[in-house]
Design a protein around this motif. Structure first.
Motif, PDB file in Angstrom:
ATOM      1  N   ASP A 191       0.816  -1.215   0.000  1.00  0.00           N
ATOM      2  CA  ASP A 191       0.000   0.000   0.000  1.00  0.00           C
ATOM      3  C   ASP A 191       0.853   1.270   0.000  1.00  0.00           C
ATOM      4  O   ASP A 191       0.331   2.372   0.094  1.00  0.00           O
ATOM      5  CB  ASP A 191      -0.979   0.009   1.174  1.00  0.00           C
ATOM      6  CG  ASP A 191      -0.300   0.137   2.526  1.00  0.00           C
ATOM      7  OD1 ASP A 191       0.948   0.162   2.591  1.00  0.00           O
ATOM      8  OD2 ASP A 191      -1.026   0.222   3.542  1.00  0.00           O
ATOM      9  N   GLY A 192       2.185   1.119  -0.086  1.00  0.00           N
ATOM     10  CA  GLY A 192       3.085   2.270  -0.147  1.00  0.00           C
ATOM     11  C   GLY A 192       3.622   2.743   1.187  1.00  0.00           C
ATOM     12  O   GLY A 192       4.441   3.658   1.244  1.00  0.00           O
ATOM     13  N   THR A 193       3.177   2.121   2.284  1.00  0.00           N
ATOM     14  CA  THR A 193       3.650   2.520   3.607  1.00  0.00           C
ATOM     15  C   THR A 193       5.089   2.064   3.801  1.00  0.00           C
ATOM     16  O   THR A 193       5.435   0.933   3.469  1.00  0.00           O
ATOM     17  CB  THR A 193       2.754   1.927   4.709  1.00  0.00           C
ATOM     18  OG1 THR A 193       1.399   2.315   4.464  1.00  0.00           O
ATOM     19  CG2 THR A 193       3.177   2.422   6.083  1.00  0.00           C
ATOM     20  N   VAL A 194       5.911   2.957   4.362  1.00  0.00           N
ATOM     21  CA  VAL A 194       7.326   2.676   4.611  1.00  0.00           C
ATOM     22  C   VAL A 194       7.527   2.448   6.102  1.00  0.00           C
ATOM     23  O   VAL A 194       7.082   3.250   6.928  1.00  0.00           O
ATOM     24  CB  VAL A 194       8.219   3.832   4.109  1.00  0.00           C
ATOM     25  CG1 VAL A 194       9.687   3.567   4.428  1.00  0.00           C
ATOM     26  CG2 VAL A 194       8.010   4.055   2.612  1.00  0.00           C
ATOM     27  N   TRP A 195       8.204   1.350   6.423  1.00  0.00           N
ATOM     28  CA  TRP A 195       8.447   0.946   7.802  1.00  0.00           C
ATOM     29  C   TRP A 195       9.932   0.753   8.043  1.00  0.00           C
ATOM     30  O   TRP A 195      10.653   0.296   7.164  1.00  0.00           O
ATOM     31  CB  TRP A 195       7.747  -0.384   8.099  1.00  0.00           C
ATOM     32  CG  TRP A 195       6.267  -0.351   7.960  1.00  0.00           C
ATOM     33  CD1 TRP A 195       5.535  -0.560   6.827  1.00  0.00           C
ATOM     34  CD2 TRP A 195       5.326  -0.083   8.997  1.00  0.00           C
ATOM     35  NE1 TRP A 195       4.199  -0.449   7.095  1.00  0.00           N
ATOM     36  CE2 TRP A 195       4.036  -0.153   8.432  1.00  0.00           C
ATOM     37  CE3 TRP A 195       5.443   0.194  10.355  1.00  0.00           C
ATOM     38  CZ2 TRP A 195       2.884   0.052   9.160  1.00  0.00           C
ATOM     39  CZ3 TRP A 195       4.293   0.394  11.089  1.00  0.00           C
ATOM     40  CH2 TRP A 195       3.030   0.327  10.502  1.00  0.00           C
ATOM     41  N   LEU A 196      10.373   1.047   9.249  1.00  0.00           N
ATOM     42  CA  LEU A 196      11.699   0.660   9.717  1.00  0.00           C
ATOM     43  C   LEU A 196      11.490  -0.427  10.759  1.00  0.00           C
ATOM     44  O   LEU A 196      10.735  -0.235  11.716  1.00  0.00           O
ATOM     45  CB  LEU A 196      12.450   1.826  10.361  1.00  0.00           C
ATOM     46  CG  LEU A 196      13.761   1.433  11.064  1.00  0.00           C
ATOM     47  CD1 LEU A 196      14.803   0.959  10.049  1.00  0.00           C
ATOM     48  CD2 LEU A 196      14.296   2.578  11.901  1.00  0.00           C
ATOM     49  N   THR A 197      12.183  -1.547  10.586  1.00  0.00           N
ATOM     50  CA  THR A 197      12.155  -2.605  11.583  1.00  0.00           C
ATOM     51  C   THR A 197      13.568  -2.799  12.119  1.00  0.00           C
ATOM     52  O   THR A 197      14.501  -3.043  11.345  1.00  0.00           O
ATOM     53  CB  THR A 197      11.620  -3.920  11.003  1.00  0.00           C
ATOM     54  OG1 THR A 197      10.315  -3.699  10.446  1.00  0.00           O
ATOM     55  CG2 THR A 197      11.536  -5.004  12.071  1.00  0.00           C
ATOM     56  N   VAL A 198      13.693  -2.662  13.427  1.00  0.00           N
ATOM     57  CA  VAL A 198      14.952  -2.937  14.112  1.00  0.00           C
ATOM     58  C   VAL A 198      14.765  -4.269  14.824  1.00  0.00           C
ATOM     59  O   VAL A 198      13.851  -4.417  15.637  1.00  0.00           O
ATOM     60  CB  VAL A 198      15.312  -1.821  15.121  1.00  0.00           C
ATOM     61  CG1 VAL A 198      16.610  -2.161  15.858  1.00  0.00           C
ATOM     62  CG2 VAL A 198      15.412  -0.468  14.420  1.00  0.00           C
ATOM     63  N   THR A 199      15.605  -5.227  14.470  1.00  0.00           N
ATOM     64  CA  THR A 199      15.536  -6.564  15.048  1.00  0.00           C
ATOM     65  C   THR A 199      16.893  -6.882  15.672  1.00  0.00           C
ATOM     66  O   THR A 199      17.931  -6.555  15.083  1.00  0.00           O
ATOM     67  CB  THR A 199      15.211  -7.605  13.959  1.00  0.00           C
ATOM     68  OG1 THR A 199      13.981  -7.254  13.329  1.00  0.00           O
ATOM     69  CG2 THR A 199      15.098  -9.002  14.545  1.00  0.00           C
ATOM     70  N   ALA A 200      16.874  -7.503  16.828  1.00  0.00           N
ATOM     71  CA  ALA A 200      18.141  -7.855  17.474  1.00  0.00           C
ATOM     72  C   ALA A 200      17.973  -9.068  18.364  1.00  0.00           C
ATOM     73  O   ALA A 200      16.869  -9.390  18.799  1.00  0.00           O
ATOM     74  CB  ALA A 200      18.653  -6.680  18.308  1.00  0.00           C
TER      75      ALA A 200
END
Length: 169
Positions: free
Chosen positions: A119-128
């Protein structure tokens, strides 16, 4: 320097967490649109995100790439040596992960991935996944994990601010 943990590259699978480590995953909506995605991806790949969070960055290259060593400095005092273990550069997904090296206060791996959904939404995912390595990280206990979550949330806020002028949504 060598990695301080066994499962190098483990953050490629966001659900993976080795026994004895703590898992972290924070997903932040950055905005919408292809231009915003490209800007966010560049900010993450070129260390700009980390600098915008107030971190010192001493990297062996201008952009994250496999085997690039980087030392992130927290509060001008705590040095955290790392090495980039993987990168991804796809049409809707871009990012990288680094793993801890000898001298880092933690032991483990952390990834920063920008994704543009259908849908065009931009996400940042921080995984650790991590566990304390230095005495002060061990002494901090749950407070140390709380600081890691705050750091991941701050990454999303900083990236949103860096890209705000491009948000189409």
């Amino acid at each position: 320097m060598s990695f301080t943990y066994k499962d190098v590259g483990g953050t490629r699978d966001p659900g993976f967490c080795p026994p004895g480590f703590h898992r972290l995953q924070v997903r932040t909506r950055i905005g919408e649109g292809h231009a915003l995605f490209r800007r966010a991806a560049d900010a993450v790949a070129g260390w700009e995100l980390h600098r915008a969070m107030g971190m010192g960055v001493d990297a062996a290259a201008e952009r994250a790439a496999p085997d690039v060593d980087v030392t992130v400095t927290l509060a001008g005092v705590i040095k955290a040596p790392c090495r980039v273990v993987w990168t991804v550069e796809e049409y809707r997904r871009s990012g990288w992960a680094y793993g801890t090296l000898d001298g880092h206060p933690e032991c483990g791996e952390e990834s920063f991935v920008v994704e543009r959904t259908g849908d065009g939404t931009v996400w940042l995912t921080v995984t650790a996944f991590s566990r304390p390595a230095k005495w002060y990280a061990k002494a901090g206990g749950a407070a140390t994990r709380g600081l890691q979550h705050a750091y991941a949330r701050r990454a999303g806020v900083a990236l949103r601010r860096l890209c705000a002028h491009l948000d189409a949504g």
